[in-house]
Motif scaffolding. Structure first.
Motif, PDB file in Angstrom:
ATOM      1  N   UNK A  32     -10.565  13.766 -25.252  1.00  0.00           N
ATOM      2  CA  UNK A  32     -10.192  13.878 -23.835  1.00  0.00           C
ATOM      3  C   UNK A  32     -11.449  14.227 -23.057  1.00  0.00           C
ATOM      4  N   UNK A  33     -11.873  13.324 -22.158  1.00  0.00           N
ATOM      5  CA  UNK A  33     -13.065  13.566 -21.355  1.00  0.00           C
ATOM      6  C   UNK A  33     -12.727  13.352 -19.885  1.00  0.00           C
ATOM      7  N   UNK A  34     -13.562  13.900 -19.032  1.00  0.00           N
ATOM      8  CA  UNK A  34     -13.409  13.742 -17.595  1.00  0.00           C
ATOM      9  C   UNK A  34     -14.097  12.453 -17.175  1.00  0.00           C
ATOM     10  N   UNK A  35     -13.317  11.435 -16.876  1.00  0.00           N
ATOM     11  CA  UNK A  35     -13.897  10.151 -16.505  1.00  0.00           C
ATOM     12  C   UNK A  35     -14.412  10.114 -15.086  1.00  0.00           C
ATOM     13  N   UNK A  36     -13.830  10.947 -14.209  1.00  0.00           N
ATOM     14  CA  UNK A  36     -14.274  11.041 -12.807  1.00  0.00           C
ATOM     15  C   UNK A  36     -14.448  12.517 -12.493  1.00  0.00           C
ATOM     16  N   UNK A  37     -15.664  12.935 -12.217  1.00  0.00           N
ATOM     17  CA  UNK A  37     -15.957  14.356 -12.017  1.00  0.00           C
ATOM     18  C   UNK A  37     -15.241  14.921 -10.794  1.00  0.00           C
ATOM     19  N   UNK A  38     -14.938  14.073  -9.791  1.00  0.00           N
ATOM     20  CA  UNK A  38     -14.241  14.557  -8.602  1.00  0.00           C
ATOM     21  C   UNK A  38     -12.734  14.677  -8.797  1.00  0.00           C
ATOM     22  N   UNK A  39     -12.232  14.237  -9.954  1.00  0.00           N
ATOM     23  CA  UNK A  39     -10.803  14.294 -10.199  1.00  0.00           C
ATOM     24  C   UNK A  39     -10.019  13.199  -9.513  1.00  0.00           C
ATOM     25  N   UNK A  40     -10.698  12.149  -9.032  1.00  0.00           N
ATOM     26  CA  UNK A  40     -10.018  11.030  -8.389  1.00  0.00           C
ATOM     27  C   UNK A  40      -9.503  10.053  -9.441  1.00  0.00           C
ATOM     28  N   UNK A  41      -8.553   9.227  -9.045  1.00  0.00           N
ATOM     29  CA  UNK A  41      -7.865   8.348  -9.988  1.00  0.00           C
ATOM     30  C   UNK A  41      -8.805   7.317 -10.599  1.00  0.00           C
ATOM     31  N   UNK A  42      -8.582   7.029 -11.893  1.00  0.00           N
ATOM     32  CA  UNK A  42      -9.216   5.902 -12.569  1.00  0.00           C
ATOM     33  C   UNK A  42      -8.204   4.770 -12.610  1.00  0.00           C
ATOM     34  N   UNK A  43      -8.513   3.655 -11.941  1.00  0.00           N
ATOM     35  CA  UNK A  43      -7.583   2.536 -11.854  1.00  0.00           C
ATOM     36  C   UNK A  43      -7.821   1.484 -12.928  1.00  0.00           C
ATOM     37  N   UNK A  44      -9.047   1.416 -13.451  1.00  0.00           N
ATOM     38  CA  UNK A  44      -9.403   0.345 -14.353  1.00  0.00           C
ATOM     39  C   UNK A  44     -10.043   0.898 -15.626  1.00  0.00           C
ATOM     40  N   UNK A  45      -9.708   0.271 -16.759  1.00  0.00           N
ATOM     41  CA  UNK A  45     -10.292   0.591 -18.066  1.00  0.00           C
ATOM     42  C   UNK A  45     -10.391  -0.701 -18.855  1.00  0.00           C
ATOM     43  N   UNK A  46     -11.537  -0.949 -19.453  1.00  0.00           N
ATOM     44  CA  UNK A  46     -11.732  -2.224 -20.149  1.00  0.00           C
ATOM     45  C   UNK A  46     -12.731  -2.058 -21.285  1.00  0.00           C
ATOM     46  N   UNK A  47     -12.314  -2.470 -22.511  1.00  0.00           N
ATOM     47  CA  UNK A  47     -13.226  -2.483 -23.658  1.00  0.00           C
ATOM     48  C   UNK A  47     -14.095  -3.737 -23.594  1.00  0.00           C
ATOM     49  N   UNK A  48     -15.298  -3.630 -24.140  1.00  0.00           N
ATOM     50  CA  UNK A  48     -16.153  -4.809 -24.237  1.00  0.00           C
ATOM     51  C   UNK A  48     -15.625  -5.722 -25.336  1.00  0.00           C
ATOM     52  N   UNK A  49     -15.751  -7.042 -25.168  1.00  0.00           N
ATOM     53  CA  UNK A  49     -15.299  -7.958 -26.220  1.00  0.00           C
ATOM     54  C   UNK A  49     -16.206  -7.882 -27.436  1.00  0.00           C
ATOM     55  N   UNK A  50     -15.702  -8.331 -28.563  1.00  0.00           N
ATOM     56  CA  UNK A  50     -16.522  -8.347 -29.773  1.00  0.00           C
ATOM     57  C   UNK A  50     -16.466  -7.038 -30.520  1.00  0.00           C
ATOM     58  N   UNK A  51     -17.594  -6.313 -30.549  1.00  0.00           N
ATOM     59  CA  UNK A  51     -17.671  -5.103 -31.369  1.00  0.00           C
ATOM     60  C   UNK A  51     -17.014  -3.901 -30.731  1.00  0.00           C
ATOM     61  N   UNK A  52     -16.656  -3.952 -29.448  1.00  0.00           N
ATOM     62  CA  UNK A  52     -15.944  -2.856 -28.803  1.00  0.00           C
ATOM     63  C   UNK A  52     -16.725  -1.570 -28.698  1.00  0.00           C
ATOM     64  N   UNK A  53     -18.043  -1.639 -28.661  1.00  0.00           N
ATOM     65  CA  UNK A  53     -18.859  -0.421 -28.599  1.00  0.00           C
ATOM     66  C   UNK A  53     -19.084   0.070 -27.181  1.00  0.00           C
TER      67      UNK A  53
END
Length: 471
Positions: A410-431
């Motif tokens: 569990x990490x803080x994706x937005x330091x201001x606490x605002x909403x994260x609308x989008x999340x996307x893994x990279x294709x292939x190796x997913x790194x």
């Protein structure tokens, strides 16, 4: 009765304005000693074994042909072919039975679970923070993210999302209607493999003719990007063209979309807000609606229906085949497992991440999240790992077969606490993993350790076992 009285005045002196006494003290730690030690094995040994009946002989087979003649004197005695054939026939049935047992074995499930549970903050590293200053100055949010087919270019749509996330308001990232026409939208791209890539300056910036709400990159042609707009228009750009890169636009059609497009892959008349196609069957997909319904659908659909107001050449079909237990509010994310045809992930206004078997109406798992989930996706390399982005800026990772329902990371994706609308893994190796939201910035995360390792056969066996569970 009360009466007036005079008394001596008393003053209380305040000392809190005075400076407090202080003293500086320093410490110095001595250098840490280090020593390198090497080890070398003195000898090694090799061993081999051969299974077979007493009638079998070890040796080689004589191979003869036009250009090849291997002598048995050089290679040894010939193999007893009838004996070898008899041995293979005897062991075929028990060997196949053992292979089937191994495929469904859970012998290493505890090991896989412990590896995912041992994740730490260092397994997720913030690699880049991509910004477009003009969009930040105008208060635009990230409304769409896409990876190119090569996995090197990130496409970003900047538009207008409401930052309201309370339960009393509309939970779909709504639009500020008073400002749609006043503020432009932008499509920007960054090539992460480009030498001296500048996170604060996009490689390509296009001003969109409509207010963008989503985008998607072509699965094979890296230069083609499609985006949907608030007014129902669809735009297609070819970024390798000279001059005007806008290759097509759907506006002006009387039978086109008239409502905001939430996902560029598809939009149906029942208010589709999330959609994901099966990995093995491109005609089947899972759809989530504004009302919280989760549906298994087919592009083949039912009998065609002529809708009022549409030309006779445009036929609509009823795609829904099966309905699952609904959410309490809109479904924002749906993703079919890339490793199993009957497993799907859904999330939305419920503060839960739901794992469904597409053969049963009730969810197999309900994983509690810190707040509403706007985006969720499976790892492209770990069959049991999924990630979710929330309305309070949290980025959480789950092991769907863990005995605990708590996130493994569990990490803080937005330091201001605002909403994260989008999340996307990279294709292939997913790194690589990208997130974006109301803050108007794109975060590029580098996945290390257990987050980036392949799950292997043990994880696939666990996923098969989960899919076979009944409610």
């Amino acid at each position: 009765m009360f009466s007036d009285s005079s008394s001596t005045q008393i003053d209380v002196t305040s000392y809190w304005h005075e400076a407090k006494p202080s003293r500086e003290v320093g410490t110095q730690a001595g250098p840490t000693g280090a020593q390198h030690v090497a080890a070398q094995t003195a000898s090694n040994a090799e061993a081999a074994s051969q299974a077979g009946g007493p009638e079998c002989e070890l040796g080689c087979v004589r191979v003869e042909g036009d250009d090849l003649d291997v002598s048995s004197e050089l290679l040894g005695a010939e193999v007893d072919e009838p004996g070898l054939l008899g041995f293979l026939r005897r062991v075929e049935v028990p060997m196949c039975r053992e292979l089937q047992k191994a495929a469904s074995s859970r012998a290493f499930a505890r090991i896989m679970d412990s590896k995912l549970s041992s994740m730490k903050q260092g397994d997720l590293q913030l690699l880049h923070t991509l910004r477009f200053r003009m969009a930040e100055q105008q208060g635009l949010a990230i409304t769409g993210l896409g990876w190119s087919a090569s996995g090197s270019v990130i496409a970003v749509a900047f538009g207008q999302y409401s930052r309201e996330t309370t339960q009393t308001r509309s939970l779909i990232p709504s639009v500020d209607n008073s400002g749609w026409e006043a503020k432009p939208s932008f499509l920007c791209t960054w090539n992460l493999h480009r030498p001296r890539m500048d996170p604060d300056s996009p490689d390509l910036t296009l001003e969109a003719p409509g207010s963008l709400t989503c985008l998607a990159c072509h699965p094979e042609k890296s230069a083609i990007i499609a985006a949907g707009a608030y007014n129902g228009d669809v735009f297609v750009w070819e970024t390798n063209r000279d001059g005007d890169m806008l290759a097509g636009q759907s506006c002006g059609q009387s039978y086109g979309h008239e409502e905001p497009i939430h996902q560029i892959r598809g939009d149906l008349p029942v208010g589709i807000t999330a959609l994901s196609f099966f990995a093995e069957d491109p005609t089947m997909f899972v759809a989530g609606t504004e009302g919280g319904h989760v549906l298994k659908c087919s592009l083949k659909g039912g009998p065609p229906v002529l809708a009022p107001g549409l030309p006779s050449s445009v036929l609509l079909r009823g795609p829904a085949l099966l309905a699952y237990d609904p959410l309490c509010g809109p479904v924002y994310a749906a993703h079919c497992s890339p490793f199993h045809r009957n497993i799907a992930l859904c999330a939305g206004a419920d503060p839960d991440l739901r794992v469904y078997s597409l053969l049963q109406p009730r969810p197999l798992r309900r994983l509690p999240c810190p707040s509403y989930v706007f985006s969720a996706a499976w790892s492209p390399v770990r069959p049991l790992l999924c990630a979710a982005a929330t309305a309070q800026g949290d980025l959480v990772f789950f092991n769907i077969v863990s005995q605990s329902t708590m996130p493994v990371l569990h990490v803080r994706g937005c330091t201001e606490g605002l909403a994260l609308y989008q999340l996307l893994w990279s294709p292939g190796d997913g790194r690589l993993l990208v997130t974006g939201g109301a803050a108007g910035r794109v975060s590029v995360w580098n996945l290390l350790g257990s987050l980036a390792e392949s799950g292997g056969r043990a994880a696939m066996a666990e996923l098969d076992h989960l899919a076979a569970e009944s409610n």
